[in-house]
Design a protein around this motif. Structure first.
Motif, PDB file in Angstrom:
ATOM      1  N   PHE A   1       5.376   9.833  -9.724  1.00  0.00           N
ATOM      2  CA  PHE A   1       5.034  10.119 -11.117  1.00  0.00           C
ATOM      3  C   PHE A   1       4.300  11.454 -11.260  1.00  0.00           C
ATOM      4  O   PHE A   1       4.569  12.209 -12.193  1.00  0.00           O
ATOM      5  CB  PHE A   1       4.183   8.976 -11.684  1.00  0.00           C
ATOM      6  N   LEU A   2       3.375  11.741 -10.364  1.00  0.00           N
ATOM      7  CA  LEU A   2       2.584  12.958 -10.500  1.00  0.00           C
ATOM      8  C   LEU A   2       3.318  14.194  -9.990  1.00  0.00           C
ATOM      9  O   LEU A   2       2.832  15.310 -10.154  1.00  0.00           O
ATOM     10  CB  LEU A   2       1.245  12.798  -9.782  1.00  0.00           C
ATOM     11  N   SER A   3       4.497  13.998  -9.418  1.00  0.00           N
ATOM     12  CA  SER A   3       5.313  15.139  -8.981  1.00  0.00           C
ATOM     13  C   SER A   3       6.268  15.606 -10.075  1.00  0.00           C
ATOM     14  O   SER A   3       6.903  16.655  -9.929  1.00  0.00           O
ATOM     15  CB  SER A   3       6.123  14.773  -7.729  1.00  0.00           C
ATOM     16  N   ARG A   4       6.375  14.849 -11.168  1.00  0.00           N
ATOM     17  CA  ARG A   4       7.299  15.227 -12.232  1.00  0.00           C
ATOM     18  C   ARG A   4       6.881  16.556 -12.854  1.00  0.00           C
ATOM     19  O   ARG A   4       5.703  16.771 -13.151  1.00  0.00           O
ATOM     20  CB  ARG A   4       7.351  14.139 -13.304  1.00  0.00           C
ATOM     21  N   GLY A   5       7.855  17.426 -13.026  1.00  0.00           N
ATOM     22  CA  GLY A   5       7.597  18.735 -13.597  1.00  0.00           C
ATOM     23  C   GLY A   5       7.148  19.768 -12.585  1.00  0.00           C
ATOM     24  O   GLY A   5       6.948  20.934 -12.951  1.00  0.00           O
ATOM     25  N   ARG A   6       6.973  19.384 -11.322  1.00  0.00           N
ATOM     26  CA  ARG A   6       6.578  20.321 -10.271  1.00  0.00           C
ATOM     27  C   ARG A   6       7.812  20.833  -9.542  1.00  0.00           C
ATOM     28  O   ARG A   6       8.839  20.157  -9.478  1.00  0.00           O
ATOM     29  CB  ARG A   6       5.639  19.639  -9.265  1.00  0.00           C
ATOM     30  N   ASP A   7       7.706  22.013  -8.986  1.00  0.00           N
ATOM     31  CA  ASP A   7       8.818  22.585  -8.227  1.00  0.00           C
ATOM     32  C   ASP A   7       9.047  21.826  -6.926  1.00  0.00           C
ATOM     33  O   ASP A   7      10.175  21.736  -6.443  1.00  0.00           O
ATOM     34  CB  ASP A   7       8.560  24.066  -7.934  1.00  0.00           C
TER      35      ASP A   7
ATOM     36  N   ALA B   1      -0.867  12.738  -2.526  1.00  0.00           N
ATOM     37  CA  ALA B   1      -0.806  11.563  -3.407  1.00  0.00           C
ATOM     38  C   ALA B   1      -1.945  10.604  -3.093  1.00  0.00           C
ATOM     39  O   ALA B   1      -2.555  10.022  -4.010  1.00  0.00           O
ATOM     40  CB  ALA B   1       0.537  10.865  -3.246  1.00  0.00           C
ATOM     41  N   GLU B   2      -2.254  10.426  -1.824  1.00  0.00           N
ATOM     42  CA  GLU B   2      -3.351   9.527  -1.442  1.00  0.00           C
ATOM     43  C   GLU B   2      -4.677  10.009  -2.012  1.00  0.00           C
ATOM     44  O   GLU B   2      -5.524   9.197  -2.413  1.00  0.00           O
ATOM     45  CB  GLU B   2      -3.431   9.421   0.083  1.00  0.00           C
ATOM     46  N   MET B   3      -4.859  11.317  -2.076  1.00  0.00           N
ATOM     47  CA  MET B   3      -6.098  11.870  -2.620  1.00  0.00           C
ATOM     48  C   MET B   3      -6.220  11.634  -4.126  1.00  0.00           C
ATOM     49  O   MET B   3      -7.323  11.640  -4.674  1.00  0.00           O
ATOM     50  CB  MET B   3      -6.169  13.376  -2.324  1.00  0.00           C
ATOM     51  N   LEU B   4      -5.079  11.399  -4.799  1.00  0.00           N
ATOM     52  CA  LEU B   4      -5.073  11.229  -6.245  1.00  0.00           C
ATOM     53  C   LEU B   4      -5.064   9.765  -6.682  1.00  0.00           C
ATOM     54  O   LEU B   4      -5.052   9.477  -7.885  1.00  0.00           O
ATOM     55  CB  LEU B   4      -3.847  11.935  -6.836  1.00  0.00           C
TER      56      LEU B   4
ATOM     57  N   GLU C   1       0.835  -1.207   0.000  1.00  0.00           N
ATOM     58  CA  GLU C   1       0.000   0.000   0.000  1.00  0.00           C
ATOM     59  C   GLU C   1       0.862   1.246   0.000  1.00  0.00           C
ATOM     60  O   GLU C   1       0.570   2.225  -0.701  1.00  0.00           O
ATOM     61  CB  GLU C   1      -0.939  -0.011   1.204  1.00  0.00           C
ATOM     62  N   ARG C   2       1.947   1.225   0.748  1.00  0.00           N
ATOM     63  CA  ARG C   2       2.876   2.359   0.742  1.00  0.00           C
ATOM     64  C   ARG C   2       3.581   2.496  -0.596  1.00  0.00           C
ATOM     65  O   ARG C   2       3.860   3.598  -1.069  1.00  0.00           O
ATOM     66  CB  ARG C   2       3.894   2.201   1.870  1.00  0.00           C
ATOM     67  N   VAL C   3       3.899   1.354  -1.215  1.00  0.00           N
ATOM     68  CA  VAL C   3       4.534   1.376  -2.542  1.00  0.00           C
ATOM     69  C   VAL C   3       3.625   2.073  -3.540  1.00  0.00           C
ATOM     70  O   VAL C   3       4.076   2.903  -4.350  1.00  0.00           O
ATOM     71  CB  VAL C   3       4.846  -0.063  -3.010  1.00  0.00           C
ATOM     72  N   LYS C   4       2.338   1.775  -3.509  1.00  0.00           N
ATOM     73  CA  LYS C   4       1.405   2.373  -4.461  1.00  0.00           C
ATOM     74  C   LYS C   4       1.310   3.884  -4.268  1.00  0.00           C
ATOM     75  O   LYS C   4       1.313   4.645  -5.254  1.00  0.00           O
ATOM     76  CB  LYS C   4       0.035   1.700  -4.327  1.00  0.00           C
ATOM     77  N   VAL C   5       1.239   4.318  -3.035  1.00  0.00           N
ATOM     78  CA  VAL C   5       1.188   5.760  -2.779  1.00  0.00           C
ATOM     79  C   VAL C   5       2.480   6.429  -3.246  1.00  0.00           C
ATOM     80  O   VAL C   5       2.462   7.486  -3.875  1.00  0.00           O
ATOM     81  CB  VAL C   5       0.947   6.030  -1.278  1.00  0.00           C
ATOM     82  N   SER C   6       3.615   5.786  -2.950  1.00  0.00           N
ATOM     83  CA  SER C   6       4.909   6.340  -3.343  1.00  0.00           C
ATOM     84  C   SER C   6       5.022   6.444  -4.858  1.00  0.00           C
ATOM     85  O   SER C   6       5.552   7.429  -5.396  1.00  0.00           O
ATOM     86  CB  SER C   6       6.030   5.458  -2.782  1.00  0.00           C
TER      87      SER C   6
END
Length: 326
Positions: free
Chosen positions: A246-252, A260-263, A236-241
């Protein structure tokens, strides 16, 4: 288990962790895998990713080889459109001369990065179109069968470094089959075409002198812990990580764990989690059963395990447990 077991290491970098620490962990990972009986460790070329430190695969392999004794080490892979075949032949030829019998070279067609970074590598945008030709050119530089030409790789010539074609589609499967080379499918993050690609490769394989029989390695994620319950919690932690990374790419700044859990259940989150389709989760016995069942189902000669645990210590434990099971 009868299937060969190897390991893929992308030199993961934890949040606020120095790159040097992550690279030091690669040595410990390889030493742990060597003691545990893994056949080899593969290193993947990625660029412009702050959470991955394995961009210069040949340099990393040289460092790890100097700090291990027997385990095989390979690039899984070098993204050949990013490089001159001659330079890669010289790099891996040198590694083969320094560490005879321990070096492998996997070759991929993707750039391993984004378009802007690919341009920064100073390669033509259509470089991937030349991939089949570049593979043959590289193989010639490493060969000792052909007469010497005006350009030769020194070191490199005569080392016969084993080559593997990497892929996640029918293109790589077809090329590997036609060239009579081993094929490795990246089902640890691109599972959709796995069975059709392996079937196409096996059905169309053209035997070569170096490889009279076809040979397939398959990527598989593994999350192993002391108990099934602990492994399930770790997964479960692996999935959140994974979603966070992936969704942090391109962010400052990185997404928080809570964000991440919300997404997780959004279309983007579900697409990322779909990459984990082929994942063995459990204690040593359970992981063994899942690994062998997967290898039997897809006809894998070699499983390339990706230990996805978020922390270094948990990853080392997963490596030890899954190999004990193997």
């Amino acid at each position: 288990m009868d299937t060969v077991v190897s390991l893929l290491d992308i030199a993961p970098v934890q949040v606020d962790e120095p790159m040097g620490t992550a690279l030091g962990h690669c040595v410990e990972v390889a030493q742990t895998a060597e003691r545990a009986g893994y056949r080899r460790v593969w290193y993947a070329e990625h660029h412009n990713m702050p959470t991955i430190a394995s961009s210069a695969t040949s340099v990393l392999i040289a460092h790890v080889a100097a700090n291990t004794q027997t385990i095989g080490l390979g690039a899984g892979g070098v993204m050949l459109p990013n490089h001159s075949p001659l330079v890669i032949a010289e790099q891996f030829g040198m590694l083969a001369e320094l560490h005879p019998g321990r070096i492998d070279l996997g070759l991929g067609r993707a750039p391993g990065t984004d378009g802007e970074t690919f341009r920064a590598l100073r390669r033509p945008m259509n470089a991937s179109d030349n991939f089949p030709h570049d593979v043959l050119e590289l193989a010639r530089y490493l060969s000792n069968d052909l007469p010497r030409s005006a350009v030769n790789a020194y070191p490199g010539r005569g080392t016969e470094v084993p080559l593997t074609i990497l892929g996640s589609s029918l293109f790589g499967a077809n090329l590997a089959a036609q060239l009579g080379m081993p094929y490795s499918f990246a089902s640890h993050f691109a599972p959709d075409a796995l069975r059709s690609a392996v079937r196409h490769y096996r059905d169309n394989y053209v035997p070569s002198e170096a490889h009279p029989e076809s040979y397939v390695s398959i990527g598989m994620n593994v999350v192993a812990a002391e108990t099934n319950g602990a492994a399930a919690e770790l997964y479960e932690r692996v999935k959140v990580s994974r979603v966070r990374q992936f969704l942090s790419r391109g962010r400052d700044t990185m997404l928080t764990t809570e964000e991440a859990e919300m997404l997780m259940n959004t279309p983007a989150g579900m697409q990322i989690l779909g990459m984990l389709k082929h994942t063995a989760v459990g204690d040593a016995s359970e992981v063994q059963q899942q690994m062998q069942a997967f290898a039997d189902e897809v006809g894998a000669d070699e499983l390339v395990l990706v230990h996805a645990a978020p922390t270094h210590e948990e990853r080392l434990e997963s490596i030890r447990l899954s190999t004990l099971a193997a």
